[in-house]
Design a protein around this motif. Structure first.
Motif, PDB file in Angstrom:
ATOM      1  N   UNK A   1      32.592  30.902 -11.320  1.00 14.70           N
ATOM      2  CA  UNK A   1      32.656  29.714 -10.552  1.00 14.70           C
ATOM      3  C   UNK A   1      34.024  28.957 -10.884  1.00 14.70           C
ATOM      4  N   UNK A   2      34.527  28.037  -9.776  1.00 14.60           N
ATOM      5  CA  UNK A   2      35.842  27.418 -10.240  1.00 14.60           C
ATOM      6  C   UNK A   2      36.101  26.942 -11.527  1.00 14.60           C
ATOM      7  N   UNK A   3      34.837  26.240 -12.002  1.00 12.53           N
ATOM      8  CA  UNK A   3      35.273  25.568 -13.208  1.00 12.53           C
ATOM      9  C   UNK A   3      34.193  26.368 -14.540  1.00 12.53           C
ATOM     10  N   UNK A   4      34.237  27.643 -14.457  1.00 13.64           N
ATOM     11  CA  UNK A   4      33.687  28.513 -15.242  1.00 13.64           C
ATOM     12  C   UNK A   4      32.397  28.568 -15.394  1.00 13.64           C
ATOM     13  N   UNK A   5      31.668  27.432 -15.526  1.00 18.26           N
ATOM     14  CA  UNK A   5      29.981  27.576 -15.430  1.00 18.26           C
ATOM     15  C   UNK A   5      29.582  26.904 -14.347  1.00 18.26           C
ATOM     16  N   UNK A   6      28.467  27.229 -13.907  1.00 18.77           N
ATOM     17  CA  UNK A   6      27.719  26.335 -12.660  1.00 18.77           C
ATOM     18  C   UNK A   6      26.231  26.223 -13.400  1.00 18.77           C
ATOM     19  N   UNK A   7      25.411  25.227 -12.775  1.00 18.80           N
ATOM     20  CA  UNK A   7      24.078  25.262 -13.099  1.00 18.80           C
ATOM     21  C   UNK A   7      23.279  26.649 -13.398  1.00 18.80           C
TER      22      UNK A   7
ATOM     23  N   UNK B   1      23.878  28.182 -16.472  1.00 22.42           N
ATOM     24  CA  UNK B   1      23.726  27.754 -17.575  1.00 22.42           C
ATOM     25  C   UNK B   1      22.100  27.849 -17.681  1.00 22.42           C
TER      26      UNK B   1
END
Lengths: 264, 355
Positions: free
Chosen positions: A183-189, A192
């Motif tokens: 995803x755009x910011x590397x992680x998403x929920x 995680x």
């Protein structure tokens, strides 16, 4: 690419030059079945802005299993699985090393295209290829991945250099497939909360085509038949993948493989 | 001829692969390091809107201070000031270079200036030695985990302490409640808690839940504009596990109580039998993004999520304000007194008659 790698390639080319005069006498040999097992050295050039703005490169080692089946009409079926592990390094710091794992699975069918030259054979067709390239910095402190599960155009050109020597070059160009990127910011929920099953993310993508990704898989195989059912195989492979989907990523892997083939 | 062409292609690829495929690498100079650092935050940090930060103003103030002649020390101080502005303990800047000579990593964590003081205002040893009849350790065996529970001496009150929120077994609360759940009240001590997994927090909260409530929503930054966020993911409370506790609960907090421990409080504070006593929590809810890298060998990290309450408001930068405010001094701890814990015990007596 190291010097050894280069010398083997040069030697392969010279061998094929030396025997060029005898080519017409060497009718192409296509075994009904060929099982391949090879191990290899991998040298990758890597940049993925999701992981880092820096250029990385590094060596690794891999293993490859393959099967080729030639039909009576000289059409070709092939299946191949590859895994390699490497460590990517950047000149910026010795503390930025990234572990990298690559998995490839390929299915292909290429249709015979008759040529006048009896020592050569051309086949074109289509196939499917899964390419998963996963990078991990310090046990998930940073990760990235490039997963492409795509249909591709394939072509194989095989040439009988002499009675015991054969060279084959193949190309595969993916044109439509499921592209999985972080995803755009590397992680998403989702990532995680499913960190124990990161592999799921390699198949969590969107259907994309050549507007979004570009890739080419090219190989040159030199084969030496040293016994009735056995061949020695030396291969060079280039796998190049790039996309600007979410974050720009460019991967180029050079591989030199040494293996053994069983034909029957 | 064919062989010659093939050989030429292979030689070309061999010699110049890196430049052909990757282009030029990032330049390692102070200005480029600054630009990469500022822009990465600008395009990925998740709390500019929720906390009303003006990141452009940071560029205006600090960019002119960086030139080709800026030293590493000066650049470190500038970047340190930039992230100090964010007051977010999920944001840090690290230089691992000293590790090469056996020295510790040079590290600056935003919003952590008071941590040493707050750490000194609590003592797990004091609680164990002076307030508990006995204590039982529980954890995933990580050395950094100080997790224990027990019974308060001469009181019908259970107590549990956690300095983190990272346990892989989501049923860890069941044996704890089997051991201390028969008491009339429970004190959950989250002081000096550095956070961990929101899943652990939710699993723990499920043992105290009185039903299903919408507790909070999460959105991740998903575009270059500071207002770019994904759809809201809703998180609900709900009963879970074999053991439940619906008697009075006191939660003790301080300014270090952060992240997943604050997420646990989002759940617990929505239950009527829970009272928060101590100091305001850190106010840093977001999960962190991935480790980031600069050409000069430094690393950093930032928050990428926005946590909102059901009414759309945010506690980021605010924290959980306690129902009863009280804090220890370092002298209290030195003198063998934990005023915060004692106040919790007194509150249970004054409010519920529990002792």
């Amino acid at each position: 690419m190291n010097r050894t790698h280069l010398w083997v390639l040069i030697l392969g080319s010279l061998l094929s030059s030396k025997t060029v005069e005898a080519q017409e006498k060497n009718e192409l040999k296509l075994p009904k079945n060929r099982l391949q097992l090879s191990v290899g050295y991998d040298h990758a050039y890597f940049k993925d802005y999701n992981l880092s703005p820096l250029n990385y490169k590094g060596p690794g080692y891999g293993i490859d299993f393959g099967y080729q089946g030639n039909t009576r009409k000289k059409h070709l079926w092939k299946v191949d699985f590859h895994h390699s592990s490497s460590t990517l390094k950047t000149p910026a710091s010795t503390r930025f090393d990234v572990d990298r794992d690559v998995f490839r699975f390929q299915l292909g069918y290429t249709h015979s295209v008759p040529l006048k030259n009896t020592s050569s054979h051309l086949r074109v067709g289509a196939g499917y290829r899964t390419y998963i390239d996963f990078q991990d910095f310090l046990e998930l402190n940073a990760i990235s991945y490039f997963g492409l599960h795509a249909f591709e155009l394939q072509a194989d050109y095989t040439h009988q250099i002499s009675q015991k020597h054969q060279i084959e070059t193949s190309i595969g160009i993916p044109f439509y497939g499921l592209l999985a990127r972080p995803p755009y910011s590397g992680w998403d929920k989702h990532m995680i909360e499913n960190a124990d099953n990161l592999v799921l993310n390699f198949f969590r993508g969107s259907w994309k085509s050549l507007n979004t990704f570009q890739a080419v898989n090219w190989s040159v195989d030199y084969r030496f038949q040293f016994a009735k059912h056995w061949e020695l195989n030396v291969a060079y492979q280039l796998h190049h993948y790039r996309t600007s989907f979410r974050d720009k990523a460019v991967i180029a892997s050079n591989q030199l493989q040494l293996g053994i083939n069983f034909t029957f | 001829m064919k062989q010659l062409i093939l050989l030429s292609i292979i030689l070309l690829l061999s010699v110049s692969c890196e430049k052909i495929f990757l282009g030029k690498d990032q330049v390692n100079d102070p200005e480029n390091n600054f630009e990469l650092f500022w822009k990465d935050f600008d395009e990925h940090y998740g709390l500019f809107q929720a906390r009303g930060f003006n990141w452009d103003s940071i560029y205006s103030v600090y960019r002119p201070q960086v030139t080709q002649n800026t030293t590493d020390t000066e650049l470190w101080d500038i970047m340190k000031e930039m992230i100090t502005y964010l007051d977010d303990s999920h944001v840090f800047l690290a230089d691992p270079t000293p590790l090469n000579t056996g020295q510790p990593v040079k590290l600056f964590v935003s919003g952590s200036e008071q941590n040493n003081q707050t750490e000194a205002e609590f003592s797990a040893d004091l609680v164990q030695n002076s307030y508990l009849e006995s204590s039982t350790h529980f954890s995933d065996d990580a050395e950094s985990q100080v997790y224990f529970y027990g019974k308060l001496a001469n009181k019908n009150i259970g107590y549990m302490y956690m300095n983190g929120m990272e346990i892989s077994n989501n049923d860890f609360m069941d044996p704890i409640l089997e051991a201390i759940g028969q008491h009339d009240a429970l004190i959950i001590d989250l002081r000096n808690n550095h956070g961990g997994s929101d899943l652990t927090a939710a699993a723990m909260a499920g043992r105290f839940a009185d039903g299903q409530h919408l507790i909070y929503t999460v959105q991740e930054r998903n575009g270059p504009e500071q207002s770019d966020f994904s759809e809201k993911i809703e998180y609900y409370s709900g009963k879970s596990g074999n053991q439940h506790f619906d008697k009075p609960v006191i939660v003790l907090t301080d300014q270090i109580t952060v992240s997943a421990a604050e997420v646990l409080l989002l759940h617990l504070n929505s239950f009527p039998n829970v009272t928060q006593i101590g100091d305001t929590t850190a106010g840093d809810f977001s999960d962190t993004g991935m480790r980031r890298f600069l050409p000069n060998g430094w690393q950093y990290q930032y928050s990428i999520f926005m946590f909102l309450l059901p009414d759309g408001s945010s506690l980021d930068g605010i924290g959980h304000v306690p129902d009863v405010y009280i804090k220890n001094t370092i002298a209290d701890i030195s003198n063998g007194t934990d005023k915060v814990l004692e106040h919790g015990i007194q509150y249970l007596f004054d409010t519920y008659g529990i002792e």
